[in-house]
Design an enzyme around this catalytic site. Structure first.
Site, PDB file in Angstrom:
ATOM      1  N   ASP A 106      -0.102   5.197   0.781  1.00 12.27           N
ATOM      2  CA  ASP A 106      -0.489   6.250   1.937  1.00 12.27           C
ATOM      3  C   ASP A 106      -0.379   5.327   3.439  1.00 12.27           C
ATOM      4  O   ASP A 106      -1.155   4.616   3.615  1.00 12.27           O
ATOM      5  CB  ASP A 106      -1.588   7.035   1.615  1.00 12.27           C
ATOM      6  CG  ASP A 106      -1.584   7.649   0.467  1.00 12.27           C
ATOM      7  OD1 ASP A 106      -0.809   8.747   0.425  1.00 12.27           O
ATOM      8  OD2 ASP A 106      -2.256   7.421  -0.190  1.00 12.27           O
TER       9      ASP A 106
ATOM     10  N   ASP B 145       0.821  -1.008  -0.040  1.00 11.36           N
ATOM     11  CA  ASP B 145       0.023  -0.131   0.078  1.00 11.36           C
ATOM     12  C   ASP B 145       0.869   1.260   0.081  1.00 11.36           C
ATOM     13  O   ASP B 145       2.189   1.237   0.197  1.00 11.36           O
ATOM     14  CB  ASP B 145      -0.822  -0.050   1.299  1.00 11.36           C
ATOM     15  CG  ASP B 145      -1.559   1.270   1.322  1.00 11.36           C
ATOM     16  OD1 ASP B 145      -2.495   1.707   0.518  1.00 11.36           O
ATOM     17  OD2 ASP B 145      -1.703   1.617   2.482  1.00 11.36           O
TER      18      ASP B 145
ATOM     19  N   ASP C  59      -1.514  -0.900   5.948  1.00  9.17           N
ATOM     20  CA  ASP C  59      -1.881  -0.375   7.230  1.00  9.17           C
ATOM     21  C   ASP C  59      -3.631  -0.307   7.411  1.00  9.17           C
ATOM     22  O   ASP C  59      -3.879   0.359   8.658  1.00  9.17           O
ATOM     23  CB  ASP C  59      -1.416   1.152   7.206  1.00  9.17           C
ATOM     24  CG  ASP C  59      -2.164   1.979   6.225  1.00  9.17           C
ATOM     25  OD1 ASP C  59      -2.476   1.580   5.136  1.00  9.17           O
ATOM     26  OD2 ASP C  59      -2.376   3.059   6.820  1.00  9.17           O
TER      27      ASP C  59
END
Length: 236
Positions: A15, A13, A175
């Site tokens: 961001d 991922d 995240d």
């Protein structure tokens, strides 16, 4: 191509995982909110805002101010956000500590890398480019690259395909719930970082492993006991 497809692949991922983008994302959102006569939001709210793409970020920011946007207004504000954010995309954003060293270590052991993010592909490539990371990734796939996005498995599987890899030789690093669910839906192991953007602690979302720093990524990946990862560990 067959050799590449059996090379192990880490899919990240963007961001909140590879890059800490909170300052630039929230700064752009807050400027938009203030122009519309609303209140800026604190950095502590980033976990409830980021993760589903820029359109959702805008809608969530206005909803936090008690405003529900219609489609036409959302379109206008989304376009303004993308323009403003693109002009300041790497003012404050930077890779998390340990990212570059981790990528170097895995690369030396024959691993390849891809990005699978709900951020727009154009903005993702721009950010990665401005940070000098473009050469490290075999594929960068955003929320508009395919007809679907995370947590749909096809977003992750499509990213792996574009990177020249195979789902049987891939690990997802993320995240948030979208990352973990996408990996689960695709049947791919997933490692979560504890320092990203989520309103729910990632340990409660049932990833295979949680790490607190990228220095722990090597041991976390090889601790999964995956045959292709173990072979790379022996080579290293």
């Amino acid at each position: 191509m067959s050799e590449n497809r059996t090379a192990p692949l880490l899919v990240f991922d963007l961001d909140g995982t590879l890059v800490d983008t909170a300052g630039d994302l929230l700064g752009t959102l807050n400027a938009l909110l203030l122009r519309e006569g609303l209140s800026a939001l604190p950095l502590t709210e980033v976990g409830t805002l980021v993760g589903a793409g820029a359109r959702a970020l805008v809608k969530r920011g206005f909803h936090a101010n008690g405003v529900t946007l219609d489609d036409a207004t959302t379109d206008r504000l989304f376009a303004e956000f993308v323009t403003d954010y693109g002009a300041n995309i790497a003012s404050k954003s930077k890779p998390y500590p340990g990212v570059l060293a981790a990528l170097d270590r895995f690369h030396a052991a024959g691993w390849r890398f891809a990005v699978c993010t709900n951020k727009l592909e154009g903005l993702s490539r721009q950010l990665i480019g401005e940070l000098g990371l473009s050469h490290r990734f075999q594929a960068v796939c955003g929320g508009d690259t395919f007809p679907v996005r995370k947590p749909d498995a096809r977003h992750l599987l499509g990213t792996i395909e574009r990177a020249g890899g195979a789902a049987t030789h891939a690990v997802m690093i993320g995240d948030s719930r979208a990352d973990i669910d996408a990996a689960r839906n695709a049947g791919i192991p997933v490692i979560a970082v504890s320092f990203g953007y989520t309103d729910t602690p990632v340990s409660a979302l049932d990833p295979d492993v949680v790490i607190d720093h990228f220095d722990a990524l090597w041991d976390a990946v090889h601790g999964l006991g995956l045959p292709f990862a173990s072979a790379e560990a022996r080579l290293h």
